[in-house]
Design an enzyme around this catalytic site. Structure first.
Site, PDB file in Angstrom:
ATOM      1  N   LYS A 190      -0.090   5.184   8.303  1.00  0.00           N
ATOM      2  CA  LYS A 190       0.630   5.458   7.053  1.00  0.00           C
ATOM      3  C   LYS A 190      -0.358   5.643   5.904  1.00  0.00           C
ATOM      4  O   LYS A 190      -0.262   6.589   5.117  1.00  0.00           O
ATOM      5  CB  LYS A 190       1.598   4.290   6.791  1.00  0.00           C
ATOM      6  CG  LYS A 190       2.348   4.286   5.481  1.00  0.00           C
ATOM      7  CD  LYS A 190       1.788   3.346   4.417  1.00  0.00           C
ATOM      8  CE  LYS A 190       1.615   1.915   4.855  1.00  0.00           C
ATOM      9  NZ  LYS A 190       1.098   1.030   3.829  1.00  0.00           N
TER      10      LYS A 190
ATOM     11  N   SER B  22       0.892  -1.173   0.000  1.00  0.00           N
ATOM     12  CA  SER B  22       0.000   0.000   0.000  1.00  0.00           C
ATOM     13  C   SER B  22       0.924   1.215   0.000  1.00  0.00           C
ATOM     14  O   SER B  22       1.358   1.684   1.050  1.00  0.00           O
ATOM     15  CB  SER B  22      -0.881   0.017   1.253  1.00  0.00           C
ATOM     16  OG  SER B  22      -1.653  -1.150   1.322  1.00  0.00           O
TER      17      SER B  22
ATOM     18  N   LYS C 113      -6.460   2.533  -2.879  1.00  0.00           N
ATOM     19  CA  LYS C 113      -6.209   1.785  -1.635  1.00  0.00           C
ATOM     20  C   LYS C 113      -6.196   2.718  -0.420  1.00  0.00           C
ATOM     21  O   LYS C 113      -6.763   2.404   0.636  1.00  0.00           O
ATOM     22  CB  LYS C 113      -4.867   1.043  -1.754  1.00  0.00           C
ATOM     23  CG  LYS C 113      -4.409   0.336  -0.501  1.00  0.00           C
ATOM     24  CD  LYS C 113      -5.325  -0.803  -0.107  1.00  0.00           C
ATOM     25  CE  LYS C 113      -4.949  -1.355   1.262  1.00  0.00           C
ATOM     26  NZ  LYS C 113      -5.889  -2.356   1.726  1.00  0.00           N
TER      27      LYS C 113
HETATM   28  P1  NDP Z   1       4.435  -6.859   7.910  1.00  0.00           P
HETATM   29  O1  NDP Z   1       5.001  -5.867   8.871  1.00  0.00           O
HETATM   30  O2  NDP Z   1       3.804  -8.092   8.435  1.00  0.00           O
HETATM   31  O3  NDP Z   1       5.596  -7.307   6.885  1.00  0.00           O
HETATM   32  C1  NDP Z   1       6.471  -6.387   6.335  1.00  0.00           C
HETATM   33  C2  NDP Z   1       7.437  -7.082   5.402  1.00  0.00           C
HETATM   34  O4  NDP Z   1       8.347  -6.101   4.883  1.00  0.00           O
HETATM   35  C3  NDP Z   1       8.292  -8.148   6.073  1.00  0.00           C
HETATM   36  O5  NDP Z   1       8.589  -9.148   5.136  1.00  0.00           O
HETATM   37  C4  NDP Z   1       9.547  -7.350   6.433  1.00  0.00           C
HETATM   38  O6  NDP Z   1      10.705  -8.155   6.551  1.00  0.00           O
HETATM   39  C5  NDP Z   1       9.680  -6.485   5.222  1.00  0.00           C
HETATM   40  N1  NDP Z   1      10.496  -5.288   5.470  1.00  0.00           N
HETATM   41  C6  NDP Z   1      10.300  -4.344   6.422  1.00  0.00           C
HETATM   42  N2  NDP Z   1      11.243  -3.387   6.320  1.00  0.00           N
HETATM   43  C7  NDP Z   1      12.067  -3.764   5.307  1.00  0.00           C
HETATM   44  C8  NDP Z   1      13.232  -3.182   4.728  1.00  0.00           C
HETATM   45  N3  NDP Z   1      13.733  -2.029   5.167  1.00  0.00           N
HETATM   46  N4  NDP Z   1      13.822  -3.837   3.692  1.00  0.00           N
HETATM   47  C9  NDP Z   1      13.313  -4.997   3.237  1.00  0.00           C
HETATM   48  N5  NDP Z   1      12.200  -5.597   3.731  1.00  0.00           N
HETATM   49  C10 NDP Z   1      11.597  -4.967   4.764  1.00  0.00           C
HETATM   50  O7  NDP Z   1       3.428  -6.027   6.984  1.00  0.00           O
HETATM   51  P2  NDP Z   1       2.105  -6.529   6.226  1.00  0.00           P
HETATM   52  O8  NDP Z   1       2.379  -7.786   5.485  1.00  0.00           O
HETATM   53  O9  NDP Z   1       0.958  -6.444   7.176  1.00  0.00           O
HETATM   54  O10 NDP Z   1       1.923  -5.302   5.194  1.00  0.00           O
HETATM   55  C11 NDP Z   1       2.657  -5.206   3.981  1.00  0.00           C
HETATM   56  C12 NDP Z   1       1.962  -4.186   3.093  1.00  0.00           C
HETATM   57  O11 NDP Z   1       0.630  -4.646   2.820  1.00  0.00           O
HETATM   58  C13 NDP Z   1       1.817  -2.801   3.752  1.00  0.00           C
HETATM   59  O12 NDP Z   1       1.957  -1.803   2.776  1.00  0.00           O
HETATM   60  C14 NDP Z   1       0.398  -2.836   4.309  1.00  0.00           C
HETATM   61  O13 NDP Z   1      -0.136  -1.520   4.451  1.00  0.00           O
HETATM   62  C15 NDP Z   1      -0.308  -3.650   3.249  1.00  0.00           C
HETATM   63  N6  NDP Z   1      -1.530  -4.352   3.669  1.00  0.00           N
HETATM   64  C16 NDP Z   1      -1.613  -5.034   4.859  1.00  0.00           C
HETATM   65  C17 NDP Z   1      -2.778  -5.691   5.217  1.00  0.00           C
HETATM   66  C18 NDP Z   1      -2.907  -6.467   6.494  1.00  0.00           C
HETATM   67  O14 NDP Z   1      -4.047  -6.828   6.848  1.00  0.00           O
HETATM   68  N7  NDP Z   1      -1.823  -6.762   7.222  1.00  0.00           N
HETATM   69  C19 NDP Z   1      -3.959  -5.685   4.330  1.00  0.00           C
HETATM   70  C20 NDP Z   1      -3.745  -5.021   3.068  1.00  0.00           C
HETATM   71  C21 NDP Z   1      -2.582  -4.355   2.782  1.00  0.00           C
HETATM   72  P3  NDP Z   1      11.139  -8.820   7.970  1.00  0.00           P
HETATM   73  O15 NDP Z   1      10.459 -10.147   8.001  1.00  0.00           O
HETATM   74  O16 NDP Z   1      12.611  -8.913   7.872  1.00  0.00           O
HETATM   75  O17 NDP Z   1      10.677  -7.892   9.052  1.00  0.00           O
END
Ligand code: NDP
Length: 289
Positions: A234, A91, A165
């Site tokens: 965010k 997102s 979104k």
């Molecule tokens: P999470 O916090 O569960 O996962 C984040 C992911 O990004 C992890 O794989 C993390 O890796 C990785 N990450 C974080 N920082 C970095 C970095 N600096 N470099 C590389 N990788 C990084 O988030 P979500 O899965 O919940 O959300 C992901 C996206 O989807 C967001 O934009 C969110 O707004 C959107 N979203 C979420 C929903 C939900 O219900 N959760 C629904 C719809 C959209 P690591 O494992 O190493 O921490």
């Protein structure tokens, strides 16, 4: 059969990548690499170092914000091959994504913003909604590969997916908070939240918050962690950016962003977004029960 790659195996990415791996050879990468290895074990994907994902014909990302997408795109940049498609399920921010699309375009890589809605449960079931921005031919090229989606809507040029979104999530925030305020007042009047929801959910005030989030997570006091409050804040910031760019009137959404900023400050951004109602409960001195 084309090879796919998925970067970012978080709450959403992990199950989304599992759907891809059921249908195509899928490379996976995650910052905390142990998760990629676990994915390989559980779902038959292949955990690879970051540079190797450039071998895929279609690269998917699902990272917290556009900033992280830009970071991995820069790290991958020297390895990227022309003709690659980049499907960004983050997102993210419309403006920054348009800039990223241009930068990747210089390498012959086609960037599409393709954020998702439907939560972790939808990601697991493969029933997500995808709102996708980009050129028609590119959208049609990747459409059959969105194995985690039940509905895919091409909403406009690059950036449009992110804008839709952000507005969607701003509406989620409004509905959740407003339902919390109303229910707390009804509880004070001696109406149980369960009875109130029975009426509201058969009436015109219903929303996903009243039909699912509050009954499943607040009334049960379960508050599972599926979507971080910090990520919703965010999204509210992105929505405000879109509204301000268009000088659109937005007193309600501005106020909504403020209350969620407050909840994030009081509770911490790592808490689940539904826990924002705990702040309201604290103010009211009672629970939504
Ligand atoms: P999470 O916090 O569960 O996962 C984040 C992911 O990004 C992890 O794989 C993390 O890796 C990785 N990450 C974080 N920082 C970095 C970095 N600096 N470099 C590389 N990788 C990084 O988030 P979500 O899965 O919940 O959300 C992901 C996206 O989807 C967001 O934009 C969110 O707004 C959107 N979203 C979420 C929903 C939900 O219900 N959760 C629904 C719809 C959209 P690591 O494992 O190493 O921490």
């Amino acid at each position: 059969m084309e090879t796919l790659a998925f970067l970012g195996l978080g709450a959403m990415g992990y199950p989304m990548a599992a759907h891809l791996a059921k249908h195509r050879p899928t490379l996976v990468w995650n910052r905390t690499f142990a998760k990629a290895l676990r994915h390989q074990e559980e779902h038959g994907s292949r955990a690879v170092p970051l540079e190797e994902v450039a071998e895929a014909e279609v690269i998917f990302t699902c990272l917290p914000t556009t900033r992280e997408v830009r970071e991995v795109a820069e790290a991958l940049y020297p390895h990227l091959r022309p003709g690659t498609y980049w499907v960004d399920a983050t997102s993210g921010e419309p403006e920054a994504s348009r800039a990223l699309a241009e930068r990747l375009g210089e390498k012959g890589v086609v960037y599409l913003d393709a954020p998702v809605s439907g939560g972790v449960a939808g990601a697991e079931k493969g029933t997500l909604t995808v709102m996708i921005g980009g050129p028609e031919e590119a959208v049609e090229r990747v459409r059959p590969l969105l194995f985690y989606a039940r509905k895919v809507v091409h909403v406009g040029p690059v950036g449009a997916g992110h804008a839709v979104k952000a507005v969607n999530n701003a509406l989620l925030a409004v509905n959740l908070w407003a339902a919390g305020e109303g229910l707390l007042a009804l509880v004070a009047q001696g109406v149980s939240a369960e009875k109130a929801l029975e009426v509201i959910n058969a009436s015109s005030g219903r929303s996903n918050a009243t039909e699912n989030l509050i009954p499943e997570r607040v009334l049960t006091r379960a508050f599972p962690k599926t979507f971080a409050l910090g990520l919703l804040v965010k999204d509210l910031g992105i929505a405000m950016g879109v509204l301000e760019e268009e000088k659109a009137p937005a007193p309600l959404l501005r106020l909504t962003r403020e209350v969620y900023e407050m909840a994030k400050r009081e509770l911490g951004g790592d808490r689940d977004h539904v826990e924002a109602l705990r702040l309201l409960e604290r103010w009211a001195g009672r629970e939504i029960q």
